[in-house]
Design an enzyme around this catalytic site. Sequence first.
Site, PDB file in Angstrom:
ATOM      1  N   HIS A  86     -23.839 -30.328 -12.581  1.00 37.14           N
ATOM      2  CA  HIS A  86     -23.440 -31.700 -12.903  1.00 37.14           C
ATOM      3  C   HIS A  86     -23.708 -31.996 -14.370  1.00 37.14           C
ATOM      4  CE1 HIS A  86     -22.657 -32.848  -8.681  1.00 37.14           C
ATOM      5  NE2 HIS A  86     -23.554 -31.924  -8.442  1.00 37.14           N
ATOM      6  N   TYR A 129     -34.793 -26.501  -9.880  1.00 35.40           N
ATOM      7  CA  TYR A 129     -34.689 -27.712 -10.697  1.00 35.40           C
ATOM      8  C   TYR A 129     -35.549 -27.534 -11.950  1.00 35.40           C
ATOM      9  CZ  TYR A 129     -32.202 -31.269  -7.953  1.00 35.40           C
ATOM     10  OH  TYR A 129     -31.241 -32.021  -7.329  1.00 35.40           O
TER      11      TYR A 129
END
Length: 361
Positions: free
Chosen positions: A63, A332
């Site tokens: 993203h 992450y």
Amino acid sequence: MSNSTNDSTSIIKRYAVIFVLMAGFVLAFLYAAGLFGGRGVTAQQFVNLQENEKPNASFRRAHAKGVCLQGEFVASGLLAPFTTAEFFQKGNYPFIGRFSIGGGNPTAPDLASGVRSLALSFTSDSGQRWRTAMNTPTVMAVRTPEVFFQQIKLLTPDPKTGKRDEVKIKAFFAAHPEMAEFNQWKEDYVASSSFATEKYHSINAFYLVNNNGERQAVRWAMAPQAEPQPLDENISDSHPDALQIELAQRLENDVVRFDMLVTLANDSDDENNPTVAWPEERTVINAGTVVIRAVEPQQGSACNGINFDPLVLPKGMEATADPILNARSAVYAESYRRRARESFQQQADSQKTGQQKAGAQ
């Protein structure tokens, strides 16, 4: 070649596109200690796969293209019997957020993406934190990180030929009937002309925990209060930033609102299986309204420095045993580490260049 064969190939290609976009959502979840212990897979390898050897320096690996948001969550207090979480007690809670599109290209055309996302980050005066990352799909395509990794490997074109192995992809689809609900969502989904009129889903389930230590499994969705409309005639649908322009223009006239609709599981629902949607007749509670007041470019804005790890939970919320949900934080962190390092290097190089120019004068 028969029509049925053509249709089958077309469907597979269409699903391949959406699966690769969803890779940005899930590849950031996949590694956690012990998940792939016997296979030698590391967080670094997963991020390498996500980058596909073409990282966009200083941008998110998933993203990559988005905009920063500011606003507040107006909690209704209706979830208070189910959780001690501060953010669900009646009141107003400011957030920093982000709208984004799927994929790792920070210059991709907005309207070409099949996945859109909304992420929110809350920090309270008492030090509690909550981060949530939501997407337009209602369910995951597969249930475990191992299978998802196999899927993405298959859907990644061969670097030499630039093509996928359609025979292997067909065989993979046939071997994983749990994809049925995701495939149906993809078949039915029609993207809107605005970030503000999409519905965003938690996909994974979480537990709410009340004062007595009782746990209630939930999923949630951010449902838009605005109705879908055609793109404003002054915005070209070929403009690469069409969604960002539309959002900025919309906010000049009014705030953007979403209702946070929380679905309560019952004993027959499997909170650890993200490939199956819960029945519509389940109890749904309106936990409050997300109110978006401002939008900013992501570069240099507050949201750009936030790692929207959905395992950052306040007291009164807990993760379920969903294998994908519990595999998120390590990758992450790895993705965040890489872009932070790249940003630092870019700043250092810029400063060095500036000093050299100054010295030459």
